[in-house]
Design a protein around this motif. Structure first.
Motif, PDB file in Angstrom:
ATOM      1  N   LYS A 129      -4.230 -73.026  51.037  1.00 31.26           N
ATOM      2  CA  LYS A 129      -3.310 -71.918  50.774  1.00 31.26           C
ATOM      3  C   LYS A 129      -1.843 -72.358  50.837  1.00 31.26           C
ATOM      4  O   LYS A 129      -0.946 -71.561  50.598  1.00 31.26           O
ATOM      5  CB  LYS A 129      -3.570 -70.772  51.754  1.00 31.26           C
ATOM      6  CG  LYS A 129      -4.869 -70.025  51.477  1.00 31.26           C
ATOM      7  CD  LYS A 129      -4.664 -68.894  50.471  1.00 31.26           C
ATOM      8  CE  LYS A 129      -5.926 -68.102  50.234  1.00 31.26           C
ATOM      9  NZ  LYS A 129      -5.739 -66.881  49.462  1.00 31.26           N
ATOM     10  N   CYS A 141      -5.154 -67.702  45.003  1.00 30.33           N
ATOM     11  CA  CYS A 141      -4.061 -66.752  45.244  1.00 30.33           C
ATOM     12  C   CYS A 141      -3.411 -67.081  46.578  1.00 30.33           C
ATOM     13  O   CYS A 141      -4.099 -67.417  47.542  1.00 30.33           O
ATOM     14  CB  CYS A 141      -4.656 -65.351  45.268  1.00 30.33           C
ATOM     15  SG  CYS A 141      -3.548 -64.087  45.878  1.00 30.33           S
ATOM     16  N   ALA A 200      -1.999 -65.075  48.692  1.00 29.52           N
ATOM     17  CA  ALA A 200      -2.061 -64.032  49.732  1.00 29.52           C
ATOM     18  C   ALA A 200      -3.274 -64.247  50.639  1.00 29.52           C
ATOM     19  O   ALA A 200      -4.075 -65.166  50.417  1.00 29.52           O
ATOM     20  CB  ALA A 200      -2.095 -62.651  49.083  1.00 29.52           C
ATOM     21  N   HIS A 201      -3.384 -63.392  51.651  1.00 31.69           N
ATOM     22  CA  HIS A 201      -4.418 -63.580  52.688  1.00 31.69           C
ATOM     23  C   HIS A 201      -5.139 -62.262  52.962  1.00 31.69           C
ATOM     24  O   HIS A 201      -5.105 -61.763  54.090  1.00 31.69           O
ATOM     25  CB  HIS A 201      -3.770 -64.083  53.982  1.00 31.69           C
ATOM     26  CG  HIS A 201      -2.985 -65.347  53.802  1.00 31.69           C
ATOM     27  ND1 HIS A 201      -3.556 -66.590  53.864  1.00 31.69           N
ATOM     28  CD2 HIS A 201      -1.667 -65.539  53.526  1.00 31.69           C
ATOM     29  CE1 HIS A 201      -2.619 -67.513  53.641  1.00 31.69           C
ATOM     30  NE2 HIS A 201      -1.470 -66.899  53.431  1.00 31.69           N
ATOM     31  N   CYS A 202      -5.745 -61.685  51.951  1.00 31.36           N
ATOM     32  CA  CYS A 202      -6.459 -60.424  52.173  1.00 31.36           C
ATOM     33  C   CYS A 202      -7.806 -60.722  52.827  1.00 31.36           C
ATOM     34  O   CYS A 202      -8.566 -61.550  52.314  1.00 31.36           O
ATOM     35  CB  CYS A 202      -6.661 -59.687  50.856  1.00 31.36           C
ATOM     36  SG  CYS A 202      -5.096 -59.282  50.061  1.00 31.36           S
ATOM     37  N   TYR A 252     -10.430 -59.130  52.896  1.00 32.12           N
ATOM     38  CA  TYR A 252     -11.626 -58.740  52.139  1.00 32.12           C
ATOM     39  C   TYR A 252     -11.625 -59.441  50.796  1.00 32.12           C
ATOM     40  O   TYR A 252     -12.315 -59.017  49.879  1.00 32.12           O
ATOM     41  CB  TYR A 252     -11.623 -57.213  51.904  1.00 32.12           C
ATOM     42  CG  TYR A 252     -10.357 -56.748  51.240  1.00 32.12           C
ATOM     43  CD1 TYR A 252     -10.150 -56.962  49.881  1.00 32.12           C
ATOM     44  CD2 TYR A 252      -9.332 -56.165  51.962  1.00 32.12           C
ATOM     45  CE1 TYR A 252      -8.972 -56.593  49.270  1.00 32.12           C
ATOM     46  CE2 TYR A 252      -8.149 -55.790  51.364  1.00 32.12           C
ATOM     47  CZ  TYR A 252      -7.983 -56.003  50.017  1.00 32.12           C
ATOM     48  OH  TYR A 252      -6.815 -55.660  49.412  1.00 32.12           O
ATOM     49  N   CYS A 253     -10.847 -60.503  50.627  1.00 28.00           N
ATOM     50  CA  CYS A 253     -10.500 -61.042  49.300  1.00 28.00           C
ATOM     51  C   CYS A 253     -11.693 -61.104  48.338  1.00 28.00           C
ATOM     52  O   CYS A 253     -12.763 -61.585  48.667  1.00 28.00           O
ATOM     53  CB  CYS A 253      -9.904 -62.438  49.437  1.00 28.00           C
ATOM     54  SG  CYS A 253      -9.456 -63.115  47.831  1.00 28.00           S
ATOM     55  N   TYR A 254     -11.422 -60.626  47.122  1.00 31.00           N
ATOM     56  CA  TYR A 254     -12.465 -60.602  46.085  1.00 31.00           C
ATOM     57  C   TYR A 254     -12.847 -62.013  45.631  1.00 31.00           C
ATOM     58  O   TYR A 254     -13.876 -62.199  45.008  1.00 31.00           O
ATOM     59  CB  TYR A 254     -11.965 -59.839  44.844  1.00 31.00           C
ATOM     60  CG  TYR A 254     -11.354 -58.503  45.166  1.00 31.00           C
ATOM     61  CD1 TYR A 254     -12.154 -57.469  45.653  1.00 31.00           C
ATOM     62  CD2 TYR A 254      -9.996 -58.264  45.004  1.00 31.00           C
ATOM     63  CE1 TYR A 254     -11.600 -56.233  45.961  1.00 31.00           C
ATOM     64  CE2 TYR A 254      -9.441 -57.031  45.308  1.00 31.00           C
ATOM     65  CZ  TYR A 254     -10.252 -56.023  45.778  1.00 31.00           C
ATOM     66  OH  TYR A 254      -9.701 -54.811  46.088  1.00 31.00           O
ATOM     67  N   LEU A 255     -11.987 -62.973  45.913  1.00 36.69           N
ATOM     68  CA  LEU A 255     -12.289 -64.329  45.436  1.00 36.69           C
ATOM     69  C   LEU A 255     -13.306 -65.026  46.344  1.00 36.69           C
ATOM     70  O   LEU A 255     -13.921 -66.003  45.934  1.00 36.69           O
ATOM     71  CB  LEU A 255     -11.011 -65.184  45.402  1.00 36.69           C
ATOM     72  CG  LEU A 255      -9.863 -64.645  44.541  1.00 36.69           C
ATOM     73  CD1 LEU A 255      -8.695 -65.616  44.543  1.00 36.69           C
ATOM     74  CD2 LEU A 255     -10.331 -64.399  43.127  1.00 36.69           C
ATOM     75  N   ASP A 308      -3.868 -63.696  41.501  1.00 31.73           N
ATOM     76  CA  ASP A 308      -2.879 -62.636  41.396  1.00 31.73           C
ATOM     77  C   ASP A 308      -1.743 -63.241  40.575  1.00 31.73           C
ATOM     78  O   ASP A 308      -0.917 -64.003  41.101  1.00 31.73           O
ATOM     79  CB  ASP A 308      -2.387 -62.205  42.782  1.00 31.73           C
ATOM     80  CG  ASP A 308      -1.477 -60.990  42.678  1.00 31.73           C
ATOM     81  OD1 ASP A 308      -0.556 -61.024  41.845  1.00 31.73           O
ATOM     82  OD2 ASP A 308      -1.693 -60.006  43.403  1.00 31.73           O
ATOM     83  N   LYS A 327      -0.773 -57.416  43.793  1.00 35.79           N
ATOM     84  CA  LYS A 327      -0.321 -56.807  45.054  1.00 35.79           C
ATOM     85  C   LYS A 327       1.076 -57.325  45.399  1.00 35.79           C
ATOM     86  O   LYS A 327       1.499 -57.237  46.547  1.00 35.79           O
ATOM     87  CB  LYS A 327      -1.280 -57.150  46.195  1.00 35.79           C
ATOM     88  CG  LYS A 327      -2.632 -56.483  46.078  1.00 35.79           C
ATOM     89  CD  LYS A 327      -3.431 -56.675  47.357  1.00 35.79           C
ATOM     90  CE  LYS A 327      -4.774 -56.017  47.274  1.00 35.79           C
ATOM     91  NZ  LYS A 327      -5.720 -56.779  46.440  1.00 35.79           N
TER      92      LYS A 327
HETATM   93  S1  SF4 Z   1      -7.533 -59.803  47.325  1.00 36.40           S
HETATM   94 FE1  SF4 Z   1      -6.212 -60.297  45.596  1.00 36.40          FE
HETATM   95  S2  SF4 Z   1      -4.111 -60.418  46.434  1.00 36.40           S
HETATM   96 FE2  SF4 Z   1      -5.543 -60.503  48.160  1.00 36.40          FE
HETATM   97  S3  SF4 Z   1      -5.816 -62.702  48.566  1.00 36.40           S
HETATM   98 FE3  SF4 Z   1      -7.503 -62.043  47.210  1.00 36.40          FE
HETATM   99  S4  SF4 Z   1      -6.752 -62.416  45.123  1.00 36.40           S
HETATM  100 FE4  SF4 Z   1      -4.981 -62.478  46.495  1.00 36.40          FE
END
Ligand code: SF4
Length: 369
Positions: free
Chosen positions: A84, A116, A118-120, A122-125, A167, A198
């Motif tokens: 990251k 991406c 960011a550090h979500c 629940y990240c979809y990736l 993103d 986001k």
């Molecule tokens: S959910 Fe979207 S904005 Fe958040 S870390 Fe994953 S790709 Fe990035």
């Protein structure tokens, strides 16, 4: 009101909220390491990225070969940390020129980057991309765009989603690739670009010649959920201001784009109606003028694979991923995902659809899932 099991067992309580909503802008992501493959440096678009990165005084490394190596740490969390902080400029492999459909979001998906900053939590990736989650951007963008023509239907608009694996706005200051996509689609008669973010750095996009052929979407959530789970992103109120700027007519200093809101991942936390009503209040305030607006509504879900990856990336993750609180949904290939039970889904859906109908009667809801 009485709540079904999934709601009652929600792990987020009110004690951390009820302060003023955060309004921070996203800090521009500055990678600690920028690596270029030789193939990427051979591309004119790769050279364009190189100039941007150099102008930001970021340290650049040129790899001897086209393989990315040395990105693994001693464990998955360390690999995550290293990745990251790293931008890798590479060329998209030949396999990526064969596009996949992406219902219900668009007809086709294509990729200008993977990963991406960011550090979500629940990240979809998580679970969709293999290998270390380094942010890879593609230097052969002109070829990627040229390839799209063969997927366009001649007589009706074909939609292309560019944010399935990244993103695109979060890395735009380093690549310029999203703006280039918008310019490209501005010249296509029967194609529409769709992107979602986001982040909030939209200034460079406002004056582009998009000709209405890009729909810009911003992903939002209740401020409590966003503040707790969406590290490294812009605050929801800052994102909504960015959406306002994108939607305002160019004559008023905006971008004049068709826009959209992706509300995701929707979670039935304690007092969810209150939190999501506040979100709709903020949306109504930001979009207090007529505009071409769509909504996409996505409830939280996870798979066994995404949960495993997320727990390695975020060992202290407080996200409710207790399978016992969920219903199982199977896809046609036998894969499973955990979703909220039917009763919870019905309550959530009714709430969101009625809020939108009441506040934005002309806006279109593209899907609920
Ligand atoms: S959910 Fe979207 S904005 Fe958040 S870390 Fe994953 S790709 Fe990035």
């Amino acid at each position: 009101m009485s709540l079904p099991t999934a709601i009652a067992n929600s792990t987020i309580s009110n004690d951390v909220i009820l302060s003023e909503p955060s309004t921070h802008k996203a800090r521009l992501w500055m990678p600690e390491r920028v690596i270029f493959t030789p193939a990427a440096l051979d591309e004119p678009w790769g050279q364009q990225i190189l100039s941007r990165v150099r102008s930001l005084n970021l340290p650049v490394e040129e790899l001897p070969r086209n393989r990315l190596t040395g990105l693994r740490g001693e464990n998955e969390r360390e690999t995550y940390d290293i990745s990251k902080r790293t931008l890798a400029v590479v060329t998209a492999p030949p396999s990526s020129f064969k596009l996949s459909p992406i219902p219900p979001s668009a007809d086709w998906q294509f990729h200008i980057a993977e990963g991406c900053p960011a550090h979500c939590q629940y990240c979809y990736l998580a679970g969709s991309l293999s290998g270390p989650p380094v942010i890879r951007v593609f230097a052969n963008l002109p070829q990627i765009l040229d390839n799209l023509v063969s997927y366009e239907r001649p007589s009706e608009v074909t939609t292309f989603e560019v944010s399935c694996y990244t993103d695109p706005l979060g890395i735009e200051h380093l690549t310029g690739s999203l703006a280039e996509c918008i310019r490209y689609f501005g010249n296509r008669e029967n194609a529409q670009l769709r992107w979602v973010s986001k982040f909030d750095g939209v200034s460079e996009l406002l004056s582009l010649p998009h000709n209405g052929r890009t729909r810009c979407r911003i992903s939002v959530n209740a401020a409590l959920i966003s503040g707790k789970f969406e590290g490294g992103t812009a605050s929801v109120s800052s994102r909504l201001q960015a959406l306002r700027r994108l939607a305002l007519p160019q004559s008023q200093g905006g971008g004049g784009y068709p826009v959209g809101l992706v509300i995701a991942p929707i979670m039935p936390i304690e007092d969810w109606e209150l939190h999501y009503t506040r979100l709709f209040d903020d949306i109504s305030a930001a979009l207090d003028f007529d505009c071409d607006l769509t909504f996409e509504l996505i409830s939280h879900r996870f798979t066994p694979g995404s949960k495993e990856v997320l727990m390695q990336w975020y060992p202290h993750n407080k996200l409710d991923m207790n399978e016992e609180n969920r219903s199982v949904k199977r896809n046609k290939f036998g894969g499973i995902k955990y979703v909220y039970d039917a009763d919870t889904m019905k309550k959530l859906r009714r709430f969101f659809e009625s809020q939108i109908a009441e506040r934005f009667p002309v806006a279109k809801i593209l899907y609920w899932t």
